[in-house]
Design a protein around this motif. Structure first.
Motif, PDB file in Angstrom:
ATOM      1  N   ASN A 242       9.709  15.220 -37.608  1.00 21.80           N
ATOM      2  CA  ASN A 242       9.186  14.139 -37.000  1.00 21.80           C
ATOM      3  C   ASN A 242       9.988  12.841 -37.175  1.00 21.80           C
ATOM      4  O   ASN A 242      10.185  11.874 -36.484  1.00 21.80           O
ATOM      5  CB  ASN A 242       7.912  13.587 -37.896  1.00 21.80           C
ATOM      6  CG  ASN A 242       6.794  14.518 -37.315  1.00 21.80           C
ATOM      7  OD1 ASN A 242       6.900  15.341 -36.486  1.00 21.80           O
ATOM      8  ND2 ASN A 242       5.928  14.883 -38.340  1.00 21.80           N
ATOM      9  N   PHE A 273      -1.889  10.443 -21.925  1.00 21.52           N
ATOM     10  CA  PHE A 273      -1.437  11.039 -23.250  1.00 21.52           C
ATOM     11  C   PHE A 273      -1.482  12.619 -23.358  1.00 21.52           C
ATOM     12  O   PHE A 273      -1.917  12.995 -24.440  1.00 21.52           O
ATOM     13  CB  PHE A 273      -2.203  10.251 -24.251  1.00 21.52           C
ATOM     14  CG  PHE A 273      -1.228  10.267 -25.692  1.00 21.52           C
ATOM     15  CD1 PHE A 273      -0.174   9.516 -25.578  1.00 21.52           C
ATOM     16  CD2 PHE A 273      -1.711  10.902 -26.772  1.00 21.52           C
ATOM     17  CE1 PHE A 273       0.510   9.279 -26.871  1.00 21.52           C
ATOM     18  CE2 PHE A 273      -1.115  10.885 -27.968  1.00 21.52           C
ATOM     19  CZ  PHE A 273       0.223  10.131 -27.935  1.00 21.52           C
ATOM     20  N   GLN A 274      -0.829  13.315 -22.291  1.00 16.95           N
ATOM     21  CA  GLN A 274      -0.771  14.794 -22.514  1.00 16.95           C
ATOM     22  C   GLN A 274       0.657  15.150 -22.466  1.00 16.95           C
ATOM     23  O   GLN A 274       1.603  14.044 -22.417  1.00 16.95           O
ATOM     24  CB  GLN A 274      -1.504  15.253 -21.210  1.00 16.95           C
ATOM     25  CG  GLN A 274      -2.920  14.872 -20.796  1.00 16.95           C
ATOM     26  CD  GLN A 274      -3.398  15.549 -19.709  1.00 16.95           C
ATOM     27  OE1 GLN A 274      -3.054  16.635 -19.233  1.00 16.95           O
ATOM     28  NE2 GLN A 274      -4.542  15.008 -19.096  1.00 16.95           N
ATOM     29  N   ALA A 275       0.946  16.323 -22.759  1.00 17.90           N
ATOM     30  CA  ALA A 275       2.249  16.710 -22.817  1.00 17.90           C
ATOM     31  C   ALA A 275       2.985  16.562 -21.697  1.00 17.90           C
ATOM     32  O   ALA A 275       2.436  16.861 -20.523  1.00 17.90           O
ATOM     33  CB  ALA A 275       2.332  18.125 -23.341  1.00 17.90           C
ATOM     34  N   ASN A 282       7.913  12.211 -25.493  1.00 18.31           N
ATOM     35  CA  ASN A 282       7.812  13.227 -26.291  1.00 18.31           C
ATOM     36  C   ASN A 282       8.196  13.067 -27.786  1.00 18.31           C
ATOM     37  O   ASN A 282       7.432  13.614 -28.884  1.00 18.31           O
ATOM     38  CB  ASN A 282       8.388  14.564 -25.796  1.00 18.31           C
ATOM     39  CG  ASN A 282       7.932  15.115 -24.759  1.00 18.31           C
ATOM     40  OD1 ASN A 282       6.635  15.035 -24.629  1.00 18.31           O
ATOM     41  ND2 ASN A 282       8.772  15.903 -23.720  1.00 18.31           N
ATOM     42  N   ARG A 285       5.165  11.110 -29.384  1.00 17.13           N
ATOM     43  CA  ARG A 285       3.948  11.697 -29.111  1.00 17.13           C
ATOM     44  C   ARG A 285       3.839  12.840 -30.284  1.00 17.13           C
ATOM     45  O   ARG A 285       2.806  13.063 -30.673  1.00 17.13           O
ATOM     46  CB  ARG A 285       3.799  12.200 -27.790  1.00 17.13           C
ATOM     47  CG  ARG A 285       2.513  13.047 -27.321  1.00 17.13           C
ATOM     48  CD  ARG A 285       2.370  13.503 -26.128  1.00 17.13           C
ATOM     49  NE  ARG A 285       1.194  14.178 -25.525  1.00 17.13           N
ATOM     50  CZ  ARG A 285       1.100  15.446 -26.180  1.00 17.13           C
ATOM     51  NH1 ARG A 285       1.811  16.422 -26.477  1.00 17.13           N
ATOM     52  NH2 ARG A 285      -0.462  15.954 -25.724  1.00 17.13           N
ATOM     53  N   SER A 286       4.915  13.379 -30.384  1.00 17.13           N
ATOM     54  CA  SER A 286       5.074  14.610 -31.349  1.00 17.13           C
ATOM     55  C   SER A 286       4.558  14.307 -32.980  1.00 17.13           C
ATOM     56  O   SER A 286       3.874  14.918 -33.591  1.00 17.13           O
ATOM     57  CB  SER A 286       6.268  15.300 -31.653  1.00 17.13           C
ATOM     58  OG  SER A 286       7.268  14.614 -31.687  1.00 17.13           O
ATOM     59  N   GLU A 289       0.637  13.308 -32.591  1.00 16.25           N
ATOM     60  CA  GLU A 289      -0.050  14.122 -32.529  1.00 16.25           C
ATOM     61  C   GLU A 289       0.107  15.354 -33.741  1.00 16.25           C
ATOM     62  O   GLU A 289      -0.762  16.327 -33.701  1.00 16.25           O
ATOM     63  CB  GLU A 289       0.499  14.998 -31.300  1.00 16.25           C
ATOM     64  CG  GLU A 289      -0.131  14.280 -29.914  1.00 16.25           C
ATOM     65  CD  GLU A 289      -1.437  14.288 -29.871  1.00 16.25           C
ATOM     66  OE1 GLU A 289      -2.167  15.534 -29.821  1.00 16.25           O
ATOM     67  OE2 GLU A 289      -2.039  13.284 -29.630  1.00 16.25           O
ATOM     68  N   SER A 290       0.916  15.105 -34.645  1.00 17.58           N
ATOM     69  CA  SER A 290       1.099  16.169 -35.754  1.00 17.58           C
ATOM     70  C   SER A 290       0.056  15.975 -36.943  1.00 17.58           C
ATOM     71  O   SER A 290       0.268  16.945 -37.903  1.00 17.58           O
ATOM     72  CB  SER A 290       2.406  15.888 -36.279  1.00 17.58           C
ATOM     73  OG  SER A 290       2.741  14.797 -36.837  1.00 17.58           O
ATOM     74  N   THR A 291      -0.702  15.074 -36.764  1.00 22.30           N
ATOM     75  CA  THR A 291      -1.788  14.746 -37.943  1.00 22.30           C
ATOM     76  C   THR A 291      -2.595  16.136 -38.136  1.00 22.30           C
ATOM     77  O   THR A 291      -2.735  16.561 -39.313  1.00 22.30           O
ATOM     78  CB  THR A 291      -2.844  13.762 -37.475  1.00 22.30           C
ATOM     79  OG1 THR A 291      -1.972  12.665 -37.037  1.00 22.30           O
ATOM     80  CG2 THR A 291      -3.817  13.267 -38.682  1.00 22.30           C
ATOM     81  N   ARG A 292      -3.289  16.740 -37.187  1.00 20.45           N
ATOM     82  CA  ARG A 292      -3.941  17.719 -37.416  1.00 20.45           C
ATOM     83  C   ARG A 292      -3.266  19.052 -38.101  1.00 20.45           C
ATOM     84  O   ARG A 292      -3.753  19.543 -38.668  1.00 20.45           O
ATOM     85  CB  ARG A 292      -4.758  18.315 -36.144  1.00 20.45           C
ATOM     86  CG  ARG A 292      -5.641  19.382 -36.383  1.00 20.45           C
ATOM     87  CD  ARG A 292      -6.496  19.851 -35.048  1.00 20.45           C
ATOM     88  NE  ARG A 292      -7.167  18.606 -34.685  1.00 20.45           N
ATOM     89  CZ  ARG A 292      -7.859  18.651 -33.436  1.00 20.45           C
ATOM     90  NH1 ARG A 292      -7.635  19.599 -32.491  1.00 20.45           N
ATOM     91  NH2 ARG A 292      -8.504  17.501 -32.936  1.00 20.45           N
ATOM     92  N   ARG A 328       4.020   7.562 -39.099  1.00 17.70           N
ATOM     93  CA  ARG A 328       3.095   7.416 -37.888  1.00 17.70           C
ATOM     94  C   ARG A 328       2.768   6.071 -37.557  1.00 17.70           C
ATOM     95  O   ARG A 328       2.685   5.752 -36.898  1.00 17.70           O
ATOM     96  CB  ARG A 328       1.779   8.390 -38.012  1.00 17.70           C
ATOM     97  CG  ARG A 328       0.977   8.699 -36.880  1.00 17.70           C
ATOM     98  CD  ARG A 328       0.294   9.662 -37.083  1.00 17.70           C
ATOM     99  NE  ARG A 328       0.576  10.971 -37.424  1.00 17.70           N
ATOM    100  CZ  ARG A 328       0.589  11.341 -38.789  1.00 17.70           C
ATOM    101  NH1 ARG A 328       0.001  10.746 -39.605  1.00 17.70           N
ATOM    102  NH2 ARG A 328       1.105  12.628 -39.141  1.00 17.70           N
TER     103      ARG A 328
END
Length: 545
Positions: A242, A273-275, A282, A285-286, A289-292, A328
């Motif tokens: 990250n 906000f899609q890939a 990217n 965004r990566s 989006e890495s929280t989960r 983040r």
């Protein structure tokens, strides 16, 4: 009698048409068969192409991540081992008869990482033991009741067990044990029903407990001793990655803004906000989006025993999540910087070049800090002596000074109140030179600028029937109308347009300064992690000693 010849001629003519009609129906039938064969061949061809695409994707997945192939091999090996119980020829035939319990245990428990397997195993064993104990006592009571009382007691016990297990798993603190509750109620119901049918409750309970223990043992041995895959390693690598991704986005945003990179058409996937295949997009965004995935890996990692580079009980995995959360928080600023590039409000290129060196230095130094922290996380080393944020803070201060010196480029200086009165302007300058006061210039736009009178256009989303790779056209803002007497646009509106576009440069600079300030929290979180995890001392420091 006179009609007979006519009837005879009609029948004869019908006979003459029969060969023609028969040939026509044969042609229709033949055409239908051809059409059916064509459709069948098309479906077969499509199925073969789909299978070929699937095989190619599966091959690429295995090449890109060999661990997935190894996991599949280990899963097949574990199932093969427990399947040998089917051929058990010992004195106890129940083992062969109920070997499906061991097979189901492997299917349910075997997970990709060691931590996930331990969690599933714990829930499986706990639910099974609790269900077995409860089934044993309830079976004894039902047998004492006898007759219809036995059946009523079994149904009532199943209802009570289902009610409490379903109710307790809804409690927030019981969320990690949701699978255990499911195992409990399923195992309890099966044991009670099977025991009631054979009248051997004790044998049913003990046999199933032994087979479940065998399946769990096979899972642990195969997954732990044959190329183990650790969730802790994945979490460690994800956090380090990250930092690198955000550094790429930060440098790309600053360089792109200074080069006046503009999107003629904003990709619709960025708007939603899609890939999307864009390095600037990217990268941050990566991180966002890495929280989960981080939370999931953290939940698995805390169950794993000490291993590899993490030979420490109660390893501070929580601090990895905390460090990534601080990163983040800074990534939101990079997202806003990219938004300035996508924005319809754009500053003129010549004004950007005035702050070029300062903006570029802040971006470069900030990216260097991120890469240094990412490298330290990956190597598990502490920071070197000195202030890692010294350069980026100095660069941010230089940018702030440049903004103070050239603030007239960020507003409509022609409408300054003090500029309208030369005498007042000269008096204020004299006071500033003597050191009596420190004033900021007040622009008339701060008080009288009314942006509500402007009609702003926003990027429009593509139609619903458009493909994912289509773009929504980005209209340039502000519009560049010809300001003359024929257009009816007043001079004040022209200045409003110019002021708004210049302020976008101030926003970009302020976001960059805010990013440099947020790095302090990231560094503090890293230092806390390095202390709790006993990171190694810097190599350079040890070499000097």
């Amino acid at each position: 009698m006179k009609m007979a010849p006519f009837r005879h001629n009609y029948v004869e003519s019908g006979k003459e048409w029969q060969p023609l009609l028969g040939g026509l129906s044969g042609d229709v039938e033949q055409a239908g068969k051809c059409k059916y064969l064509n459709l069948l061949s098309e479906k077969i061809s499509k199925s073969l192409n789909d299978f070929q695409d699937f095989a190619v994707r599966a091959w690429e997945m295995g090449r890109s991540d060999p661990k997935k192939v190894i996991f599949a091999i280990k899963m097949g090996l574990a199932l093969s081992i427990v399947s040998l119980l089917i051929f058990w020829k010992g004195s106890n035939e129940d083992i062969s008869q109920y070997s499906i319990w061991a097979i189901l245990t492997v299917i349910v428990m075997f997970e990709y990482s060691i931590g996930a397997t331990f969690i599933k195993g714990f829930n499986r064993v706990l639910g099974t033991i609790c269900a077995g104990i409860l089934a044993f006592f309830c079976a004894e009571l039902s047998m004492l009741a006898g007759g219809q009382g036995e059946e009523v007691l079994i149904v009532a016990s199943i209802f009570i067990a289902g009610f409490f297990s379903s109710y307790l798993k809804l409690y927030p603190t019981m969320a990690p044990y949701e699978y255990g509750f499911r195992v409990f109620i399923l195992t309890y119901c099966i044991l009670m029903v099977a025991g009631n049918r054979t009248r051997e409750y004790t044998t049913a309970v003990l046999t199933r407990l032994v087979l479940i223990a065998v399946g769990a043992g096979v899972c642990f041995v195969v997954n732990l001793f044959i190329y183990p895959i650790w969730a802790g390693d994945a979490l460690h690598s994800l956090v380090a990655k990250n930092f690198m991704d955000l550094a790429v986005s930060l440098e790309g945003c600053v360089n792109g803004y200074l080069k006046c990179v503009e999107y003629e058409r904003v990709p619709s996937k960025i708007l939603t906000f899609q890939a999307y295949d864009d390095p600037l997009y990217n990268g941050y965004r990566s991180v966002l989006e890495s929280t989960r995935r981080e939370d999931s890996l953290f939940g698995f990692a805390i169950w794993e025993p000490p291993h590899g580079r993490f030979r420490m009980f109660n390893y501070p995995w929580k601090n990895y999540v905390k460090l990534s959360g601080a990163l983040r928080h800074s990534a939101f600023m990079v997202m806003a910087l990219h938004g300035c590039i996508l924005s319809e409000i754009q500053a003129p290129a010549e004004r950007r070049q005035v702050f070029r060196s300062e903006l570029q230095r802040v971006g470069a130094e900030g990216a260097n800090v991120l890469r240094e922290l990412g490298s330290k996380v990956d190597k598990m080393e502490k920071l070197s002596p000195g202030d890692i944020l010294k350069e980026v803070h100095e660069a941010a201060e230089q940018l702030q000074k440049k903004i103070d010196q050239r603030s007239y480029l960020l507003v409509n200086s022609e409408s300054w109140e003090i500029a309208r009165d030369p005498q007042v302007f000269q008096e204020l300058e004299n006071l500033k030179e003597n050191g009596h006061i420190k004033l900021g210039f007040k622009s008339a736009s701060e008080a009288v600028l009314d942006l509500r009178s402007l009609t702003l256009s926003t990027p429009s989303l593509p139609p619903k029937d458009s493909q994912d790779n289509l773009f929504a056209k980005q209209a340039s803002w502000p519009s560049r109308p010809s300001f003359n007497a024929d257009t009816g646009i007043e001079e004040s509106e022209r200045r409003t347009y110019e002021s708004a576009s210049a302020l976008s440069l101030a926003m970009f600079a302020s976001l960059l300064i805010e990013f440099s300030a947020r790095l302090q929290n990231v560094v503090e979180s890293f230092e806390e992690l390095s202390e709790k995890a006993n990171f190694a001392e810097p190599i350079m420091n040890s070499a000097i000693v």
